[in-house]
Design an enzyme around this catalytic site. Sequence first.
Site, PDB file in Angstrom:
ATOM      1  N   SER A  88     -26.905  20.920 -24.947  1.00  0.00           N
ATOM      2  CA  SER A  88     -26.345  22.269 -24.920  1.00  0.00           C
ATOM      3  C   SER A  88     -26.621  22.904 -23.568  1.00  0.00           C
ATOM      4  O   SER A  88     -27.613  22.591 -22.905  1.00  0.00           O
ATOM      5  CB  SER A  88     -26.974  23.123 -26.021  1.00  0.00           C
ATOM      6  OG  SER A  88     -26.674  24.492 -25.851  1.00  0.00           O
ATOM      7  N   SER A  89     -25.770  23.824 -23.168  1.00  0.00           N
ATOM      8  CA  SER A  89     -26.016  24.572 -21.934  1.00  0.00           C
ATOM      9  C   SER A  89     -27.211  25.506 -22.079  1.00  0.00           C
ATOM     10  O   SER A  89     -27.703  26.046 -21.077  1.00  0.00           O
ATOM     11  CB  SER A  89     -24.772  25.380 -21.548  1.00  0.00           C
ATOM     12  OG  SER A  89     -24.413  26.287 -22.586  1.00  0.00           O
ATOM     13  N   CYS A  90     -27.712  25.693 -23.303  1.00  0.00           N
ATOM     14  CA  CYS A  90     -28.890  26.539 -23.536  1.00  0.00           C
ATOM     15  C   CYS A  90     -30.165  25.958 -22.923  1.00  0.00           C
ATOM     16  O   CYS A  90     -31.183  26.654 -22.848  1.00  0.00           O
ATOM     17  CB  CYS A  90     -29.123  26.737 -25.029  1.00  0.00           C
ATOM     18  SG  CYS A  90     -27.820  27.639 -25.880  1.00  0.00           S
ATOM     19  N   TYR A 117     -34.267  26.439 -29.925  1.00  0.00           N
ATOM     20  CA  TYR A 117     -33.192  25.447 -29.913  1.00  0.00           C
ATOM     21  C   TYR A 117     -33.201  24.677 -28.596  1.00  0.00           C
ATOM     22  O   TYR A 117     -33.049  23.444 -28.580  1.00  0.00           O
ATOM     23  CB  TYR A 117     -31.861  26.163 -30.114  1.00  0.00           C
ATOM     24  CG  TYR A 117     -30.637  25.281 -30.047  1.00  0.00           C
ATOM     25  CD1 TYR A 117     -30.359  24.372 -31.062  1.00  0.00           C
ATOM     26  CD2 TYR A 117     -29.750  25.381 -28.986  1.00  0.00           C
ATOM     27  CE1 TYR A 117     -29.222  23.577 -31.011  1.00  0.00           C
ATOM     28  CE2 TYR A 117     -28.613  24.593 -28.925  1.00  0.00           C
ATOM     29  CZ  TYR A 117     -28.355  23.691 -29.941  1.00  0.00           C
ATOM     30  OH  TYR A 117     -27.231  22.902 -29.883  1.00  0.00           O
ATOM     31  N   LYS A 121     -33.608  20.591 -27.837  1.00  0.00           N
ATOM     32  CA  LYS A 121     -32.595  19.812 -27.130  1.00  0.00           C
ATOM     33  C   LYS A 121     -33.173  19.144 -25.878  1.00  0.00           C
ATOM     34  O   LYS A 121     -32.805  18.008 -25.541  1.00  0.00           O
ATOM     35  CB  LYS A 121     -31.406  20.698 -26.764  1.00  0.00           C
ATOM     36  CG  LYS A 121     -30.510  21.032 -27.941  1.00  0.00           C
ATOM     37  CD  LYS A 121     -29.870  19.781 -28.518  1.00  0.00           C
ATOM     38  CE  LYS A 121     -28.915  20.075 -29.642  1.00  0.00           C
ATOM     39  NZ  LYS A 121     -28.297  18.839 -30.180  1.00  0.00           N
ATOM     40  N   HIS A 160     -21.324  31.104 -33.611  1.00  0.00           N
ATOM     41  CA  HIS A 160     -21.344  31.435 -32.193  1.00  0.00           C
ATOM     42  C   HIS A 160     -20.371  32.584 -31.923  1.00  0.00           C
ATOM     43  O   HIS A 160     -19.640  33.026 -32.801  1.00  0.00           O
ATOM     44  CB  HIS A 160     -20.993  30.214 -31.366  1.00  0.00           C
ATOM     45  CG  HIS A 160     -22.085  29.202 -31.301  1.00  0.00           C
ATOM     46  ND1 HIS A 160     -22.058  28.024 -32.022  1.00  0.00           N
ATOM     47  CD2 HIS A 160     -23.258  29.192 -30.617  1.00  0.00           C
ATOM     48  CE1 HIS A 160     -23.164  27.333 -31.774  1.00  0.00           C
ATOM     49  NE2 HIS A 160     -23.904  28.024 -30.928  1.00  0.00           N
TER      50      HIS A 160
END
Length: 284
Positions: A88-90, A117, A121, A160
């Site tokens: 994820s870009s998170c 999160y 990841k 989201h």
Amino acid sequence: MRRLRALGFEQLLVAERGELELTRQADVEAWFAAHRPEVVILAAARVGGILANHSYPADFIRDNLVVQNNVIDAAYRNGARKLTFLGSSCIYPKAAAQPLDEDSLLTGPLEPTNEWYAIAKIAGIKMCQAYQRQYGFDAISLMPTNLYGPGDNFDLQNSHVLPALIRKFHEAHVERHPEVTIWGTGSPLREFLHVDDMAAAAVFLMLNYAEPEIVNVGTGEDVTIADLAKTVSKIVGYKGNIVFDTTKPDGTPRKLLDVSRLDRAPSTWSERSRSSSPAKAELR
């Protein structure tokens, strides 16, 4: 699944939750031992927006760590030739330079609203890299931007931003609400990618990439939440007011991915990628 079938892949294995609970290690090991897939694309995760991340931090870090550990290890131990892990870009630091380059990983503090999160990841990425280094397991990691499309989650508590906005404005239009309230200031910038485009990139990289370095998958363009809300409002025909609740968090100010590593593919990738990834004809 749509992308794989369109390319002619026929022997596809899917484990729905009713058939396989990925948080149960023994069940995962038994499933892999019975089916022994050649290639694994790990898209399963507990996901959600700011509200869900804020409300269930323990669930987000626990479930994602357990699922990743179970699947990656079982895939390797049961002879899978390739594993693609979707991150994820998170994962990137809150204050990282924009657009977000893959090398900015672990260079600063994370965004507090989704750090649970993100940490899970990041652990999945490092697990793939560790298995590649120690065992030679061909495990790659892709970092998608915000996704949308058919099959999305429209639950207002767990979805989201884009599906949440679609539902909010649709219901407000149907029920003639005078205003729609949106969390935050509306100023954060977000990038969006259709799931079919993400699938095309995932299958392409599965067939052509074999490096430990992560790869961003996005469009290279972004939009403010305020402009996104106005677009959704216009499309559904809503005529009321849009109110921004500035007492609620914005999340990361901007999350635009640098997609130059993917854009350069495959000419700059190593000989390992060009020679070791499974060929399409072999996997059908």
